[in-house]
Enzyme design. Structure first.
Site, PDB file in Angstrom:
ATOM      1  N   LYS A  26      40.427  37.521 -35.743  1.00  0.00           N
ATOM      2  CA  LYS A  26      41.358  36.808 -34.852  1.00  0.00           C
ATOM      3  C   LYS A  26      42.326  35.970 -35.708  1.00  0.00           C
ATOM      4  O   LYS A  26      42.649  36.370 -36.824  1.00  0.00           O
ATOM      5  CB  LYS A  26      40.590  35.972 -33.824  1.00  0.00           C
ATOM      6  CG  LYS A  26      39.513  36.803 -33.128  1.00  0.00           C
ATOM      7  CD  LYS A  26      38.908  36.152 -31.930  1.00  0.00           C
ATOM      8  CE  LYS A  26      37.875  37.096 -31.327  1.00  0.00           C
ATOM      9  NZ  LYS A  26      37.293  36.595 -30.094  1.00  0.00           N
ATOM     10  N   SER A  29      29.895  37.708 -28.390  1.00  0.00           N
ATOM     11  CA  SER A  29      28.804  36.858 -28.886  1.00  0.00           C
ATOM     12  C   SER A  29      27.664  37.642 -29.524  1.00  0.00           C
ATOM     13  O   SER A  29      26.489  37.295 -29.388  1.00  0.00           O
ATOM     14  CB  SER A  29      28.280  35.946 -27.769  1.00  0.00           C
ATOM     15  OG  SER A  29      29.310  35.084 -27.332  1.00  0.00           O
ATOM     16  N   GLY A  80      33.100  34.794 -27.373  1.00  0.00           N
ATOM     17  CA  GLY A  80      33.190  33.446 -27.916  1.00  0.00           C
ATOM     18  C   GLY A  80      32.483  32.388 -27.074  1.00  0.00           C
ATOM     19  O   GLY A  80      32.692  31.201 -27.255  1.00  0.00           O
ATOM     20  N   GLU A 135      33.895  44.952 -24.139  1.00  0.00           N
ATOM     21  CA  GLU A 135      33.785  43.514 -24.378  1.00  0.00           C
ATOM     22  C   GLU A 135      33.892  42.771 -23.051  1.00  0.00           C
ATOM     23  O   GLU A 135      35.006  42.513 -22.568  1.00  0.00           O
ATOM     24  CB  GLU A 135      34.909  43.049 -25.300  1.00  0.00           C
ATOM     25  CG  GLU A 135      34.839  43.656 -26.685  1.00  0.00           C
ATOM     26  CD  GLU A 135      35.438  42.720 -27.727  1.00  0.00           C
ATOM     27  OE1 GLU A 135      34.749  42.421 -28.694  1.00  0.00           O
ATOM     28  OE2 GLU A 135      36.574  42.263 -27.540  1.00  0.00           O
ATOM     29  N   HIS A 180      42.614  44.117 -26.678  1.00  0.00           N
ATOM     30  CA  HIS A 180      41.693  42.983 -26.702  1.00  0.00           C
ATOM     31  C   HIS A 180      42.017  42.033 -25.543  1.00  0.00           C
ATOM     32  O   HIS A 180      43.182  41.791 -25.233  1.00  0.00           O
ATOM     33  CB  HIS A 180      41.768  42.244 -28.045  1.00  0.00           C
ATOM     34  CG  HIS A 180      40.612  41.302 -28.221  1.00  0.00           C
ATOM     35  ND1 HIS A 180      40.581  40.075 -27.598  1.00  0.00           N
ATOM     36  CD2 HIS A 180      39.444  41.427 -28.890  1.00  0.00           C
ATOM     37  CE1 HIS A 180      39.432  39.482 -27.896  1.00  0.00           C
ATOM     38  NE2 HIS A 180      38.720  40.289 -28.676  1.00  0.00           N
TER      39      HIS A 180
HETATM   40  P1  PGA Z   1      32.876  36.952 -30.429  1.00  0.00           P
HETATM   41  O1  PGA Z   1      34.225  37.802 -30.258  1.00  0.00           O
HETATM   42  O2  PGA Z   1      31.914  37.798 -31.221  1.00  0.00           O
HETATM   43  O3  PGA Z   1      33.280  35.710 -31.139  1.00  0.00           O
HETATM   44  O4  PGA Z   1      32.355  36.702 -29.051  1.00  0.00           O
HETATM   45  C1  PGA Z   1      34.211  39.181 -30.049  1.00  0.00           C
HETATM   46  C2  PGA Z   1      35.622  39.702 -29.922  1.00  0.00           C
HETATM   47  O5  PGA Z   1      36.435  39.047 -29.279  1.00  0.00           O
HETATM   48  O6  PGA Z   1      35.962  40.764 -30.463  1.00  0.00           O
END
Ligand code: PGA
Length: 248
Positions: free
Chosen positions: A11, A210, A170, A164, A92
């Protein structure tokens, strides 16, 4: 046989020195041959990270669908391809949420990258509100059919899907292994409906949201989960490597 893939999504994190150190730390580990490891870096770090990567792959998180021209601030799949990078991320939920990207926009990106034989990790997933209203299957089906519109059966070898759930990104909340398996199997059914069973059997479907060293093994043990798209935990080399080991 479909590929096992662990992808990191940095990111908008890290400075150049930290980005190159993280790439070096990852490269210092031995990556099991049967696992594809790719890191989606901010595009400004593409070249330095690419030059450091021997076992793992480097990709970018975003690009514009036009080939070239007066689009100040954008980079294209064509330009990414010219650097030697072969992986891109599309769809995304943060791009959909903060930058208003629609399935139609994402479809244009997918088509432009696929035309150059780049490997596209195309993200799909529902919000919590959509799940609560029991709309998640429909949302995911539409994301797949609209996002992959115009992609031929033979081009599907360059598509990786990443489920996702937006509510798990997150947040520290992960989909349960059962929830992940249910949606991954559903995604494969939709791909079989649009293309055919062989293509559905061959497409890698990653789980993201996560995913951490502590829960990766359990998520990856599901029959239709072929790897992970890792945000936060990809910023710590030791955590990311543990997740790579969990799939191997
Ligand atoms: P995260 O993000 O593992 O921090 O939850 C995953 C992503 O957005 O690809």
């Amino acid at each position: 046989m479909r590929k096992k893939i662990i992808a990191g999504n940095w990111k908008m994190n890290l400075t150049l020195d930290k980005a190159t150190k993280l790439t070096k730390d990852l490269e210092a580990q031995s990556i099991p041959q049967e696992t594809e490891v790719v890191t989606f870096v901010p595009s400004i770090y593409l070249l330095p990270c690419l030059s450091l990567s021997k076992q793992s792959k480097i990709g970018v998180q975003n690009f514009y669908h036009e080939k070239e021209g007066a689009y100040t601030g954008e980079v294209s799949a064509y330009q990414i391809d010219s650097t030697g990078a072969k992986w891109v991320l599309t769809g995304h939920s943060e791009r959909r949420q903060y930058f208003g990207e629609t399935n139609e926009d994402v479809n244009k990106k997918n088509l432009s990258a696929i035309a150059l034989d780049l490997t596209v990790v195309y993200c799909i997933g529902e919000t919590w509100e959509q799940r609560e209203k029991d709309q998640h299957f429909k949302i995911i089906e539409t994301q797949i059919s609209e996002g992959l519109k115009g992609i031929s059966a033979s081009q599907m070898k360059s598509i990786v899907l990443a489920y996702e759930p937006v509510w798990a990104i997150g947040t520290g909340k992960t989909a349960s292994p059962e929830q992940a398996q249910e949606i991954h199997a559903f995604i494969r059914e939709i791909v079989a409906k649009i293309y055919d069973k062989n293509i559905a059997d061959d497409v890698s479907i990653l789980y993201g949201g996560s995913c951490k060293p502590g829960n990766a093994k359990e998520i990856f043990s599901n029959a239709d989960v072929d790897g992970g798209l890792i945000g936060g935990a990809s910023l710590v080399a030791s955590d990311f490597i543990e997740i790579v080991k969990a799939i191997s």
